[in-house]
Design an enzyme around this catalytic site. Structure first.
Site, PDB file in Angstrom:
ATOM      1  CG  ASP A  63      -8.874 -45.679  23.016  1.00 53.23           C
ATOM      2  OD1 ASP A  63      -9.773 -46.383  23.499  1.00 53.23           O
ATOM      3  OD2 ASP A  63      -8.263 -45.970  21.983  1.00 53.23           O
ATOM      4  CB  CYS A  76      25.173 -20.478  36.143  1.00 55.63           C
ATOM      5  SG  CYS A  76      24.715 -19.293  37.426  1.00 55.63           S
ATOM      6  CB  CYS A 126      21.043 -17.112  35.870  1.00 55.27           C
ATOM      7  SG  CYS A 126      22.738 -16.524  35.989  1.00 55.27           S
ATOM      8  CG  ASP A 167      -8.053 -49.395  21.432  1.00 59.17           C
ATOM      9  OD1 ASP A 167      -9.046 -49.965  21.929  1.00 59.17           O
ATOM     10  OD2 ASP A 167      -8.055 -48.900  20.297  1.00 59.17           O
ATOM     11  CG  ASP A 194      -8.504 -44.488  18.554  1.00 60.46           C
ATOM     12  OD1 ASP A 194      -8.738 -43.803  19.569  1.00 60.46           O
ATOM     13  OD2 ASP A 194      -9.372 -45.167  17.993  1.00 60.46           O
TER      14      ASP A 194
END
Length: 834
Positions: free
Chosen positions: A638, A12, A15, A437, A634
């Protein structure tokens, strides 16, 4: 470094919260991500301070076990598999059904064997229930083992609640059996009968069995959440056919090295990433990129491992091993994203860490209050306390976020959208600005001929001259013109002389006459009169376009415009981004006129003439104005801007996906996938919020009812058995809700399906007719009739000269007289229309 571990014993969210807390306390641990869904943990730590053994010990001290991911197979054997849970569940029901019949059957009027009825058989009745309950408790003993172990380590969890609730019911029932035996021995039949009515054996067994049923259903559902990753893993071929010394040999995929030549025949999967060195084919890349149509490939083209060779024989030189292959990177990214946590999950984590102790406290308070203030029996108080314990399991709370993230990131991978973390997924849904871009993102990034303006000759003649001189150049613009010429079946002429003039253009000789190709400066240097093209050149310049001038034999013969054109989907994608309410910017290093022309066409804001190193500053400026920014580029020049943005999205060729600068990687160079990614993020976040709402709502409503808070007013009381069933089903509900994301479809796909359905309906409504015609004698007659009929709006005609007829397909209802008149005007007669 980052290391992934398998964690055994977690059931759970409490835990996972305890494991997280225990590991995070180690000096040198930077970050911890514990995933309840996959029972795994990713730890980012300082190698000089922390090692695996320290992490193992810390997890063990919290009451669980950890193993390196490389030991996954061994670790999984220690976990209860779905099949094991199924067997345990069946065995539990085998004992529970007769137990339930014995304990509850008489209340429903069902007959019981004579040896179980009557006051003289009370002890037999009680012992029968006891001996049917003990096997159920033994079969489900792991709840007690793990529950009390966690309690001993002061980190109580779901198993603790179940163990305490079931144990309380069983122990009190055993106590009642002893007291019943005592009273029977002393002749106190009335008191003994009171105790026989207070046996809770069926509750203890039913709690365990219903919890096990819920866990089994939950396990089956959880298994489906990992389907996307499993499908990706199964895509990887296990063997490859390697070509060495002209001999084909099949070897395991792990043994193939970079530089090896592998043979791929029609219908086979490409084993690894590589480059085609022989042959040509069509390749189905849909399983990797999401692209539905096969892609034509030939020599020097890159191919991706695990994609399907649809037709053709090829030889591929391997460029990446199985560990470095695109598919391996995708699987790694999806698993890492699935193991991460979204910011929205932090609230659930904080609550889970203290939830179980609070529930145990509420259970004790409930028991004490009903015994002291409620004027109720011990039986009533115990029932309420046990109901609080079994209905308050935090499973649903712990599964709410990871299930949605697991299914969402897996679905993204199927669509060719690779999401590196859940945090990026959440941020993507909250963004209000997007920066694009230009080159390679909005536009194709490859020059194409867009306009031709001939002077004194036709387009074909101008194109022939242009392509003939440009064939000697390697410039991208020259290549674009040559490719355009070939596509239009131009026969290139031989150059007698060729000269490249730096910064100006090209000069050559064709058929003994000089041909010039270049800019205005080149033309003026050769005294070429440009007055015939001045107006067109000025118009093009105002539109941000740069034309190439062509002169032949001392005369200007025309202009050809070569430019980077928009991708087919860019306009539609940007319209959809606008509809989402995003502010859209185009960031480019191009000159302002060219950039503004594209910006005006798309209706977006333009930031032009920006150097690559300055793009990051513009992202920072937008963020300074309190905008959450998505950057799409790309992934190479960039990179700074992608890293600065709140979410960086990199477009890739489909092979180089390991882009550290990007948060999300798109397998296709398609702006539409940016829209799809944002839509997916909205769908996942909505699903997480739904799951968290129901998990919290369930506990907020369930605990007061179980505690008997509404009993004095409405008589509402929750039986522990129903509480166990409700708790189990809550987890199944949360996982099932997350599984709905498997059916996520981007809106544009739904629109395309609707359009296709409309087209199909239109096709169904088309009318077909056959027209018998007299007078057609030759192919020219056939052409005349064909032209006459097809010139009518809504008519598609196929004329059959041999059978003297025309087959008509009508998009709308057209009177036969119109069809007959068209044929007669062409000089022929109609015998009839069917």
């Amino acid at each position: 470094m980052k290391q992934k571990y398998d964690v055994m014993g977690m059931t759970c969210s409490a835990c996972s919260a305890h494991v997280d807390k225990a590991v995070r306390q180690i000096d040198g641990v930077k970050d911890v991500n514990v995933n309840l869904l996959s029972n795994s943990m990713v730890v980012d730590y300082d190698e000089s301070k922390v090692n695996d053994q320290m992490i193992f010990q810390s997890v063990e001290n919290a009451g669980y076990k950890a193993a390196l991911e490389t030991q996954t197979v061994q670790a999984k054997k220690q976990e209860e598999t779905v099949d094991h849970k199924k067997k345990s569940l069946i065995l539990s029901f085998i004992f529970l059904i007769p137990l339930f019949y014995i304990s509850m059957g008489h209340m429903m009027g069902a007959p019981l064997p004579a040896f179980l009825t009557g006051e003289e058989n009370m002890m037999v009745f009680a012992l029968a229930e006891l001996f049917l309950t003990l096997p159920v408790m033994y079969i489900n003993r792991y709840y007690f083992q793990r529950g009390f172990k966690s309690l001993w380590h002061r980190s109580p969890n779901m198993d603790t609640l179940i163990a305490m609730g079931s144990s309380a019911a069983a122990l009190y029932s055993i106590y009642a059996v002893f007291m019943m035996g005592y009273d029977l021995g002393h002749g106190n039949m009335h008191q003994a009968h009171q105790y026989v009515m207070q046996l809770y054996f069926e509750s203890a067994a039913m709690i365990l069995t219903l919890i096990s049923l819920g866990k089994y259903l939950e396990s089956r559902s959880k298994k489906k959440t990992t389907e996307a990753i499993e499908k990706l893993i199964h895509l990887m071929p296990s063997v490859a056919t390697v070509l060495k010394g002209g001999i084909e040999k099949e070897v395991p995929i792990e043994e193939v090295q970079v530089g090896d030549i592998v043979v791929v025949k029609s219908g086979q999967s490409i084993p690894l990433d590589g480059v085609i060195v022989q042959g040509h084919t069509s390749i189905d890349e849909s399983m990797i990129t999401g692209e539905s149509l096969p892609v034509d490939k030939t020599v020097n083209d890159r191919v991706i491992g695990a994609t399907m060779n649809v037709e053709g024989y090829i030889q591929v030189q391997v460029t990446h091993t199985s560990q470095e292959a695109t598919l391996s990177q995708i699987i790694e990214l999806v698993e890492e994203a699935s193991s991460s946590k979204a910011p929205i999950a932090k609230l659930a984590d904080r609550i889970s860490g203290i939830f179980v102790p609070i529930v145990i406290t509420i259970s004790f308070i409930t028991f004490i209050l009903w015994m002291t203030l409620g004027n109720q029996t011990f039986h009533f108080a115990l029932t309420c306390a046990i109901a609080v314990l079994v209905i308050s399991c935090p499973c649903a709370l712990g599964l709410a976020t990871p299930t949605a993230i697991m299914v969402g990131t897996g679905k993204g991978a199927q669509l060719g959208i690779l999401i590196k973390s859940a945090e990026n997924l959440e941020l993507l849904s909250k963004a209000d600005s997007i920066v694009l871009d230009k080159t390679g993102t909005i536009t194709k990034g490859k020059p194409q001929v867009t306009q031709i303006y001939p002077i004194g000759m036709n387009e074909k003649e101008l194109l022939t001259l242009a392509a003939s001189i440009e064939q000697a150049s390697q410039h991208p613009l020259a290549k674009a013109i040559v490719e355009y010429g070939k596509a239009n079946h131009i026969e290139l002429q031989t150059l007698d002389h060729f000269e490249m003039l730096s910064g100006k253009g090209l000069k050559g000789t064709v058929n003994g006459k000089i041909i010039l190709s270049g800019n205005q400066r080149l033309m003026k240097e050769h005294d070429i009169d440009l007055s015939p093209v001045e107006k067109e050149a000025a118009l093009l310049a105002s539109q941000g376009k740069t034309p190439l001038y062509y002169a032949y034999d001392g005369q200007i013969v025309g202009l050809i415009v070569v430019s980077d054109v928009l991708k087919e989907t860019s306009q539609s994608a940007i319209e959809q981004l606008k509809a989402m309410g995003l502010s859209i910017y185009m960031l480019t290093g191009d000159n302002r006129l060219t950039a503004q022309a594209i910006g005006d066409e798309l209706g977006i804001q333009v930031i032009a003439e920006v150097l690559p190193q300055d793009k990051e500053k513009h992202i920072r400026d937008l963020q300074a104005s309190r905008q959450r920014v998505i950057m799409v580029g790309d992934g190479i020049n960039d990179a700074p801007a992608l890293m600065r943005a709140d979410v960086g999205i990199a477009m890739t060729s489909g092979t180089d996906i390991a882009m550290d600068s990007a948060d999300i990687v798109l397998m296709k160079n398609d702006l539409q996938d940016v829209v799809n990614a944002i839509e997916l993020s909205h769908a996942v976040l909505k699903n997480i919020k739904e799951n968290l709402f129901w998990a919290f709502f369930y506990n907020v409503i369930g605990i007061p009812i179980a505690a008997g808070l509404f009993y004095p007013f409405f008589g509402w009381l929750l039986d522990p058995m129903f509480g166990a069933a409700a708790m189990s089903l809550s987890s199944v509900f949360v996982v099932s809700n997350a599984l709905r994301l498997r059916f996520f479809k981007p809106k544009h796909q739904n629109q395309m399906i609707e359009q296709e359905n409309q087209i199909m309906k239109q096709e169904e409504h088309k009318m077909e007719k056959t027209m018998n015609i007299e007078g057609m004698m030759c192919p020219n007659c056939q052409k005349h009739v064909d032209k006459a009929l097809n010139s009518i709006d809504g008519v598609k005609a196929t004329v059959d000269l041999q059978n003297n007829c025309a087959y008509l397909q009508l998009d709308k209802d057209i009177d036969d007289s119109i069809l007959i008149q068209a044929v007669e005007d062409a000089g022929y007669s109609v015998k009839g229309i069917q």
